[in-house]
Motif scaffolding. Sequence first.
Motif, PDB file in Angstrom:
ATOM      1  N   ILE A  27      35.401  40.272  48.334  1.00 21.86           N
ATOM      2  CA  ILE A  27      36.309  39.630  49.282  1.00 21.86           C
ATOM      3  C   ILE A  27      36.746  40.642  50.338  1.00 21.86           C
ATOM      4  N   ASP A  28      37.146  41.814  49.891  1.00 20.45           N
ATOM      5  CA  ASP A  28      37.428  42.947  50.774  1.00 20.45           C
ATOM      6  C   ASP A  28      37.251  44.215  49.959  1.00 20.45           C
ATOM      7  N   GLY A  29      37.665  45.349  50.481  1.00 26.16           N
ATOM      8  CA  GLY A  29      37.394  46.626  49.845  1.00 26.16           C
ATOM      9  C   GLY A  29      38.046  46.860  48.498  1.00 26.16           C
ATOM     10  N   ASP A  30      39.015  46.023  48.121  1.00 25.33           N
ATOM     11  CA  ASP A  30      39.652  46.191  46.815  1.00 25.33           C
ATOM     12  C   ASP A  30      39.858  44.860  46.079  1.00 25.33           C
ATOM     13  N   THR A  31      39.116  43.827  46.484  1.00 23.95           N
ATOM     14  CA  THR A  31      39.233  42.513  45.849  1.00 23.95           C
ATOM     15  C   THR A  31      37.862  41.893  45.631  1.00 23.95           C
ATOM     16  N   LEU A  32      37.658  41.390  44.413  1.00 25.27           N
ATOM     17  CA  LEU A  32      36.430  40.690  44.056  1.00 25.27           C
ATOM     18  C   LEU A  32      36.761  39.256  43.668  1.00 25.27           C
ATOM     19  N   GLU A  33      35.741  38.427  43.618  1.00 24.17           N
ATOM     20  CA  GLU A  33      35.896  37.103  43.034  1.00 24.17           C
ATOM     21  C   GLU A  33      34.788  36.937  42.002  1.00 24.17           C
ATOM     22  N   ILE A  34      35.190  36.575  40.780  1.00 28.20           N
ATOM     23  CA  ILE A  34      34.257  36.363  39.676  1.00 28.20           C
ATOM     24  C   ILE A  34      34.544  34.998  39.085  1.00 28.20           C
ATOM     25  N   ARG A  35      33.533  34.141  39.069  1.00 22.79           N
ATOM     26  CA  ARG A  35      33.662  32.788  38.524  1.00 22.79           C
ATOM     27  C   ARG A  35      34.895  32.061  39.058  1.00 22.79           C
ATOM     28  N   ARG A  37      37.647  33.293  40.260  1.00 18.56           N
ATOM     29  CA  ARG A  37      38.933  33.970  40.040  1.00 18.56           C
ATOM     30  C   ARG A  37      38.988  35.260  40.852  1.00 18.56           C
ATOM     31  N   ARG A  38      40.048  35.425  41.626  1.00 13.90           N
ATOM     32  CA  ARG A  38      40.235  36.638  42.426  1.00 13.90           C
ATOM     33  C   ARG A  38      40.725  37.779  41.549  1.00 13.90           C
ATOM     34  N   VAL A  39      40.147  38.958  41.768  1.00 11.63           N
ATOM     35  CA  VAL A  39      40.486  40.144  40.980  1.00 11.63           C
ATOM     36  C   VAL A  39      40.793  41.289  41.939  1.00 11.63           C
ATOM     37  N   ARG A  40      41.987  41.839  41.827  1.00 15.77           N
ATOM     38  CA  ARG A  40      42.400  43.017  42.605  1.00 15.77           C
ATOM     39  C   ARG A  40      42.068  44.238  41.780  1.00 15.77           C
ATOM     40  N   LEU A  41      41.308  45.172  42.346  1.00 11.23           N
ATOM     41  CA  LEU A  41      40.905  46.371  41.609  1.00 11.23           C
ATOM     42  C   LEU A  41      42.117  47.266  41.365  1.00 11.23           C
ATOM     43  N   TRP A  42      42.329  47.581  40.087  1.00 12.68           N
ATOM     44  CA  TRP A  42      43.442  48.411  39.655  1.00 12.68           C
ATOM     45  C   TRP A  42      43.277  49.816  40.219  1.00 12.68           C
ATOM     46  N   ALA A  43      44.371  50.402  40.689  1.00 11.88           N
ATOM     47  CA  ALA A  43      44.425  51.776  41.201  1.00 11.88           C
ATOM     48  C   ALA A  43      43.600  51.969  42.475  1.00 11.88           C
ATOM     49  N   MET A  44      43.327  50.887  43.186  1.00 14.29           N
ATOM     50  CA  MET A  44      42.566  50.976  44.434  1.00 14.29           C
ATOM     51  C   MET A  44      43.424  50.441  45.571  1.00 14.29           C
ATOM     52  N   ASP A  45      43.262  51.041  46.739  1.00 22.56           N
ATOM     53  CA  ASP A  45      43.868  50.522  47.945  1.00 22.56           C
ATOM     54  C   ASP A  45      42.877  50.754  49.063  1.00 22.56           C
ATOM     55  N   ALA A  46      42.374  49.683  49.622  1.00 21.99           N
ATOM     56  CA  ALA A  46      41.375  49.773  50.679  1.00 21.99           C
ATOM     57  C   ALA A  46      41.876  48.998  51.890  1.00 21.99           C
ATOM     58  N   ASP A 115      32.449  53.337  37.489  1.00 20.11           N
ATOM     59  CA  ASP A 115      33.747  52.657  37.501  1.00 20.11           C
ATOM     60  C   ASP A 115      34.102  52.291  38.932  1.00 20.11           C
ATOM     61  N   LEU A 116      34.638  51.106  39.086  1.00 21.53           N
ATOM     62  CA  LEU A 116      35.087  50.672  40.410  1.00 21.53           C
ATOM     63  C   LEU A 116      36.588  50.829  40.555  1.00 21.53           C
ATOM     64  N   GLY A 117      37.306  50.818  39.450  1.00 23.28           N
ATOM     65  CA  GLY A 117      38.751  50.792  39.559  1.00 23.28           C
ATOM     66  C   GLY A 117      39.452  52.041  39.090  1.00 23.28           C
TER      67      GLY A 117
END
Length: 118
Positions: A27-35, A37-46, A115-117
């Motif tokens: 979605i953006d540099g620190d957010t994914l969507e899986i099935r 559901r939006r997921v904000r990557l822990w310990a990331m700020d983009a 690791d991504l997060g």
Amino acid sequence: MIAALVVVLALQTSAPAEPLIGRATVIDGDTLEIRGRRVRLWAMDAPEGRQSCARDDQAYRCGTEAARHLDRLISDRPVACTPRGRPDRYGRMVARCEVTSDCEPDDDCRTFRRDLGT
């Protein structure tokens, strides 16, 4: 009665949450969507998707660049995200995520360790 309620709530909040596993859309540099559901990557700020930044006195789309970089890291492989704490203020799961190999859980294979997060 109150002590029993406190114990029940403590057990509910301390139980490990199930990971969310699947193909991810960036979605953006620190957010994914899986099935769905939006997921904000822990310990990331983009930078946000449409955010602009300056490099050598030139404006560039740093948000787009961050999203493309994350997309290259994932490379269309499954992602496993383990929740960390509570959802963020937008209701997204906050999770530590990692790219996994294409193998099934029963196969003799190992998780790809990028690791991504963290």
